[in-house]
Enzyme design. Structure first.
Site, PDB file in Angstrom:
ATOM      1  N   HIS A 283      21.062  -7.926  92.141  1.00 17.25           N
ATOM      2  CA  HIS A 283      20.091  -6.783  91.345  1.00 17.25           C
ATOM      3  C   HIS A 283      20.482  -5.609  91.675  1.00 17.25           C
ATOM      4  CE1 HIS A 283      18.548 -10.325  89.453  1.00 17.25           C
ATOM      5  NE2 HIS A 283      17.881 -10.684  90.482  1.00 17.25           N
TER       6      HIS A 283
ATOM      7  N   LYS B  86      26.673 -15.427  86.576  1.00 15.73           N
ATOM      8  CA  LYS B  86      25.285 -14.896  86.441  1.00 15.73           C
ATOM      9  C   LYS B  86      25.000 -14.803  84.924  1.00 15.73           C
ATOM     10  CE  LYS B  86      21.372 -13.244  88.152  1.00 15.73           C
ATOM     11  NZ  LYS B  86      20.875 -14.046  89.070  1.00 15.73           N
TER      12      LYS B  86
ATOM     13  N   HIS C 259      19.147 -11.499  98.999  1.00 17.79           N
ATOM     14  CA  HIS C 259      19.144 -11.918  97.702  1.00 17.79           C
ATOM     15  C   HIS C 259      19.240 -10.739  96.677  1.00 17.79           C
ATOM     16  CE1 HIS C 259      17.873 -14.971  94.989  1.00 17.79           C
ATOM     17  NE2 HIS C 259      17.087 -14.046  94.270  1.00 17.79           N
TER      18      HIS C 259
END
Length: 288
Positions: A179, A222, A164
């Protein structure tokens, strides 16, 4: 007497806000593998307001990454991270398959991280607090916390904290997580990622810096993807792990080069490992 002893042990494990700030400042200074200005050149281009982040308007005609040096990418922890990033099916609901080669890659990444000053400093601190009794116990817990599989969709073991946060996922027609700057760079280089703009640029004039970005990943959007830019893989893993272990599911305040930054972590509450321990659901630099 045993009750008093138990209370003392419990108290000893607590970590104060001041200790988190002090340790994060040390980890920042010890990040010898961070990018230098000659190794990494970025071109952030258009800064938009936070009210515009959902507009899906490509306001940057050039790529975000101008230059990333091969010497940086060939450092052991970078190589170990790059080996892991191609291991995932990014759509939630598709079960992950983890052959033994991928397990070895996870072990290599964690071991390489521990071989750095950043990794050993984090372990020494947590060990001094009585949270882990040995480095092997710490590595095993990191492996479960970060790489242990759980289900985000359809009951299939389709996700992990690592996938993730570092690799990114597609959930409900949108980019979820994602990230890590190396994954951004790799996908932009392959032509799979289109950088649109940024809504936050941290106060740092050297790396690691923090950007809050808008981008499209192979057709999926995003709205705000925040990431450390120019940090080493061990630094990302250490800062997120520190915050997750000491302030799970809360905003954790770290200090980097004299600047305060919030790190938001989330716990995965639907399943657990070991003695009721929680997997990481997400972690990222909080942007205003």
């Amino acid at each position: 007497y045993s009750l008093i002893l138990l209370v003392c042990v419990q108290l000893d494990k607590s970590v104060s806000d001041a200790e988190i700030k002090s340790l994060s400042e040390t980890l920042y200074k010890l990040d010898h593998n961070r990018a230098t200005a000659s190794e990494l050149v970025i071109d952030p281009q258009t800064l938009i307001s936070s009210s515009e982040t959902g507009s899906r308007d490509d306001q940057s005609s050039r790529p975000l990454f101008k230059q990333v040096s091969s010497t940086l990418l060939s450092k052991p922890t970078y190589k170990a991270l790059l080996n892991l990033l191609d291991n995932y099916r990014r759509v939630t609901g598709e079960a992950e398959d983890v052959p033994s080669k991928e397990v070895e890659e996870q072990d290599t990444f964690l071991q390489q991280t521990m071989n750095t000053d950043v990794g050993s400093e984090l372990y020494n601190f947590l060990h001094s607090k009585g949270i882990y009794s040995s480095q092997s116990e710490f590595i095993q817990d990191l492996k479960m916390m970060w790489f242990g599989l759980y289900s985000r969709s359809s009951g299939k073991l389709d996700s992990s904290g690592f996938e993730h946060i570092f690799a990114g996922e597609i959930k409900g027609g949108k980019v979820s997580g994602f990230h890590n700057w190396l994954q951004l760079y790799l996908n932009e280089k392959k032509g799979l990622l289109n950088y649109y703009s940024h809504s936050f640029n941290g106060p740092w004039t050297t790396y690691p810096d923090v950007l809050g970005m808008q981008f499209e990943w192979d057709g999926y959007f995003k709205e705000v993807g925040s990431a450390f830019i120019g940090s080493s893989p061990e630094f990302d893993l250490a800062i997120y792990s520190l915050c997750y272990i000491t302030r799970p599911g809360k905003k954790c305040h770290v200090s980097l080069g004299g600047q305060t930054l919030g790190i938001q972590t989330y716990t995965w509450d639907k399943s657990s490992y070991g003695d009721g321990k929680k997997y990481i659901a997400s972690a990222y630099p909080a942007t205003p």
